[in-house]
Write an enzyme that holds these catalytic residues in place. Structure first.
Site, mmCIF file in Angstrom:
data_model
loop_
_atom_site.group_PDB
_atom_site.id
_atom_site.type_symbol
_atom_site.label_atom_id
_atom_site.label_comp_id
_atom_site.label_asym_id
_atom_site.label_seq_id
_atom_site.Cartn_x
_atom_site.Cartn_y
_atom_site.Cartn_z
ATOM 1 N N PHE A 207 0.881 -1.279 0.363
ATOM 2 C CA PHE A 207 0.027 -0.156 0.040
ATOM 3 C C PHE A 207 1.058 1.157 -0.159
ATOM 4 O O PHE A 207 0.948 2.110 1.150
ATOM 5 C CB PHE A 207 -0.666 0.148 1.829
ATOM 6 C CG PHE A 207 -2.192 0.966 0.683
ATOM 7 C CD1 PHE A 207 -2.895 0.599 -0.141
ATOM 8 C CD2 PHE A 207 -2.686 1.990 2.078
ATOM 9 C CE1 PHE A 207 -4.390 1.426 -0.010
ATOM 10 C CE2 PHE A 207 -4.280 2.218 1.779
ATOM 11 C CZ PHE A 207 -4.201 1.901 0.606
ATOM 12 N N THR B 17 4.226 -4.509 -4.642
ATOM 13 C CA THR B 17 5.166 -3.877 -3.853
ATOM 14 C C THR B 17 6.122 -3.909 -3.837
ATOM 15 O O THR B 17 6.034 -3.411 -5.946
ATOM 16 C CB THR B 17 5.648 -5.594 -2.791
ATOM 17 O OG1 THR B 17 5.613 -6.303 -3.627
ATOM 18 C CG2 THR B 17 3.885 -5.870 -2.211
ATOM 19 N N LYS C 87 8.539 -4.609 -11.361
ATOM 20 C CA LYS C 87 9.320 -5.326 -13.027
ATOM 21 C C LYS C 87 10.409 -6.541 -12.140
ATOM 22 O O LYS C 87 10.267 -7.707 -13.469
ATOM 23 C CB LYS C 87 10.531 -3.959 -13.149
ATOM 24 C CG LYS C 87 10.148 -3.084 -13.660
ATOM 25 C CD LYS C 87 11.136 -1.805 -13.341
ATOM 26 C CE LYS C 87 11.284 -1.347 -12.473
ATOM 27 N NZ LYS C 87 10.865 -0.165 -12.050
ATOM 28 N N GLU D 28 1.207 -4.810 -17.605
ATOM 29 C CA GLU D 28 1.832 -3.541 -18.585
ATOM 30 C C GLU D 28 2.184 -2.228 -18.119
ATOM 31 O O GLU D 28 2.810 -1.597 -18.567
ATOM 32 C CB GLU D 28 0.373 -3.051 -19.113
ATOM 33 C CG GLU D 28 0.432 -1.636 -19.946
ATOM 34 C CD GLU D 28 1.381 -1.700 -21.216
ATOM 35 O OE1 GLU D 28 0.207 -2.390 -22.196
ATOM 36 O OE2 GLU D 28 2.011 -1.474 -21.495
ATOM 37 N N VAL E 176 6.817 -0.866 -17.739
ATOM 38 C CA VAL E 176 7.351 -0.836 -18.852
ATOM 39 C C VAL E 176 6.688 0.821 -18.801
ATOM 40 O O VAL E 176 5.668 0.530 -19.406
ATOM 41 C CB VAL E 176 8.290 -1.323 -19.793
ATOM 42 C CG1 VAL E 176 8.809 -0.455 -20.445
ATOM 43 C CG2 VAL E 176 8.926 -2.469 -19.269
ATOM 44 N N GLY F 20 7.983 10.843 -7.510
ATOM 45 C CA GLY F 20 8.103 9.803 -6.591
ATOM 46 C C GLY F 20 8.010 8.671 -7.915
ATOM 47 O O GLY F 20 7.740 7.875 -7.749
ATOM 48 N N GLU G 248 12.988 5.201 -8.017
ATOM 49 C CA GLU G 248 12.852 3.461 -6.969
ATOM 50 C C GLU G 248 12.804 4.352 -5.682
ATOM 51 O O GLU G 248 13.464 4.923 -4.954
ATOM 52 C CB GLU G 248 13.847 2.666 -7.375
ATOM 53 C CG GLU G 248 13.844 2.383 -8.927
ATOM 54 C CD GLU G 248 12.056 1.459 -9.494
ATOM 55 O OE1 GLU G 248 12.044 0.240 -8.915
ATOM 56 O OE2 GLU G 248 11.137 2.501 -10.061
ATOM 57 N N ASP H 209 17.393 -0.113 -13.828
ATOM 58 C CA ASP H 209 16.092 -0.094 -13.709
ATOM 59 C C ASP H 209 16.256 -0.052 -15.232
ATOM 60 O O ASP H 209 15.402 -0.875 -16.276
ATOM 61 C CB ASP H 209 15.336 1.140 -13.774
ATOM 62 C CG ASP H 209 13.943 1.219 -13.688
ATOM 63 O OD1 ASP H 209 12.963 0.542 -12.967
ATOM 64 O OD2 ASP H 209 13.265 1.996 -13.989
ATOM 65 N N LYS I 282 13.793 -3.385 -17.532
ATOM 66 C CA LYS I 282 12.694 -3.234 -18.457
ATOM 67 C C LYS I 282 13.141 -3.766 -19.913
ATOM 68 O O LYS I 282 11.946 -4.266 -20.717
ATOM 69 C CB LYS I 282 12.697 -1.433 -18.966
ATOM 70 C CG LYS I 282 11.798 -0.884 -17.332
ATOM 71 C CD LYS I 282 11.961 1.140 -17.228
ATOM 72 C CE LYS I 282 11.202 1.002 -15.887
ATOM 73 N NZ LYS I 282 11.330 2.532 -16.074
HETATM 74 N N1 HSE Z 1 12.251 4.935 -11.293
HETATM 75 C C1 HSE Z 1 10.788 4.653 -12.695
HETATM 76 C C2 HSE Z 1 11.717 5.991 -13.613
HETATM 77 C C3 HSE Z 1 9.901 4.843 -12.385
HETATM 78 O O1 HSE Z 1 11.751 6.994 -13.062
HETATM 79 O O2 HSE Z 1 11.677 5.848 -14.548
HETATM 80 C C4 HSE Z 1 8.907 3.490 -13.088
HETATM 81 O O3 HSE Z 1 10.257 2.227 -13.867
#
Ligand code: HSE
Length: 354
Positions: free
Chosen positions: A11, A99, A128, A152, A155, A209, A212, A223, A227
């Site tokens: 959450f 999560t 991911k 979806e 990515v 936000g 990560e 990251d 992807k």
């Molecule tokens: N931390 C990732 C970004 C979030 O900045 O694109 C989405 O995967």
């Protein structure tokens, strides 16, 4: 009335945003999409868990300021998350896994997905880890149990990349892609071009936000690498692991590199790409590239992402849109639920016709 009971696992920002959408839009979804959502369970490592067969008030969930273990205050609540029990036993049609991403083995999210699928519950996830590291296995579990595994949002958040390429571009002869697949690093590069220091720019991205939990994954390219693995495996039929993809991030780029590029008519971008080679194998990489300003990806700014697909029929097809953000990622979960709903509706029509 079609109503799907959903269990929210985790959450944090994304599932909170989904709960907020449920609170605000259920009536609209019912008339526009033909279904509504009912939250029957929520678990969170910090807050605990709550299960209610009749449904939990979505507005109360998002508006209450819960302390650690605070779900214990609710009817059907406990201070412990107890994910396995909730996932297996909650009366949910769909488990929403949001999560944190564990880039090493995908756990505990891989187990969350497996428990749900084994118990005949659809899974939608933005995580991911399970998709990059265990998709083949989880898809097989889903098939055996006649449920969906949809992702979806793994990515480019709600921007429809996977479904676009797999469904809408089916038959177009997709042979590769290159993209800006991390909002944080793209935002940071833009802010550095505007004169901000690297750390201050990363802090701003965290505030929005985008980043990560550990922003190292964003700025070091890890990251993007996940992807790239997801897209290469999904769209090019590869079977790549993250270690198969060479990876370099943006942390070694200096303000000077960025200024020099700007003066010379270039812009640094972190590019994730993959291509099918003549021998059929797929080669993939993540690296910063100095793009000329007229390159289609050079003008993609802020936390916006973009991916250009190389196709036989159409040449290059590019989609641009948000790649991160709470509501944008929550929308990906809704789009997965819509896909499940439409597939169920199509299935019942086919069955009726047979
Ligand atoms: N931390 C990732 C970004 C979030 O900045 O694109 C989405 O995967």
């Amino acid at each position: 009335m079609v109503q799907y009971n959903i269990a929210l696992i985790g959450f944090g920002g994304v599932n909170r945003a989904l709960a907020q959408l449920v609170a605000e839009r259920n009536e609209l979804w019912q008339s526009e999409l033909g279904f509504r959502l009912n939250i029957v369970a929520v678990t969170d490592l910090n807050l605990g868990s709550v299960v209610s067969r009749n449904g939990i008030d979505a507005r109360m969930l998002v508006e209450t300021n819960f302390e650690k273990g605070g779900f214990a205050r609710l009817s059907g609540g406990s201070a412990e998350a107890d994910n396995e029990k909730v996932i297996r036993q909650a009366p949910a049609d769909i488990v929403v896994e949001a999560t944190f991403t564990n880039p090493r083995d995908g756990e505990p999210a891989v187990s969350h997905c497996r428990w749900a699928l084994e118990n005949h519950k659809h899974v939608v996830t933005t995580n991911k880890g399970p998709v990059a590291l265990a998709a083949a296995d989880l898809k097989a579990v889903a098939r055996r149990n006649h449920v969906h595994f949809e992702y979806e949002g793994a990515v480019m958040s709600g921007t429809p990349v996977i479904r676009l390429a797999k469904n809408v571009l089916a038959g177009a002869g997709l042979s590769g892609f290159e993209g800006i697949l991390n909002g944080t690093s793209n935002f940071v590069l833009g802010r550095m071009e505007a004169g901000l220091g690297f750390s201050a720019a990363v802090k701003e991205a965290q505030g929005f936000g985008y980043a990560e939990a550990d922003p190292t994954a964003d700025v070091e390219g890890y990251d993007v690498r996940l992807k790239v693995v997801i897209l290469a495996n999904e769209l090019l039929g590869a079977a790549l692991k993250p270690t198969d993809v060479s990876c370099e991030g943006i942390s070694a780029l200096t303000t000077m590199d960025i200024e020099t590029a700007a003066k010379e008519g270039y812009r640094w971008k972190l590019i994730g790409s993959a291509a099918r080679l003549e021998n059929g194998s797929v080669e993939a990489s993540v690296a910063p590239r100095r793009l000329p300003l007229d390159h289609p990806l050079a003008g993609v700014s802020g936390a916006i992402n973009a991916v250009s697909f190389t196709t036989e029929m159409l040449g290059s097809v590019t989609i641009t849109g948000p790649g991160a953000g709470r509501v944008e990622t929550a929308y990906a979960l809704l789009s997965d639920i819509i896909a499940i709903h439409r597939s169920a509706s199509a299935g019942s029509i086919t069955e009726a016709a047979e």
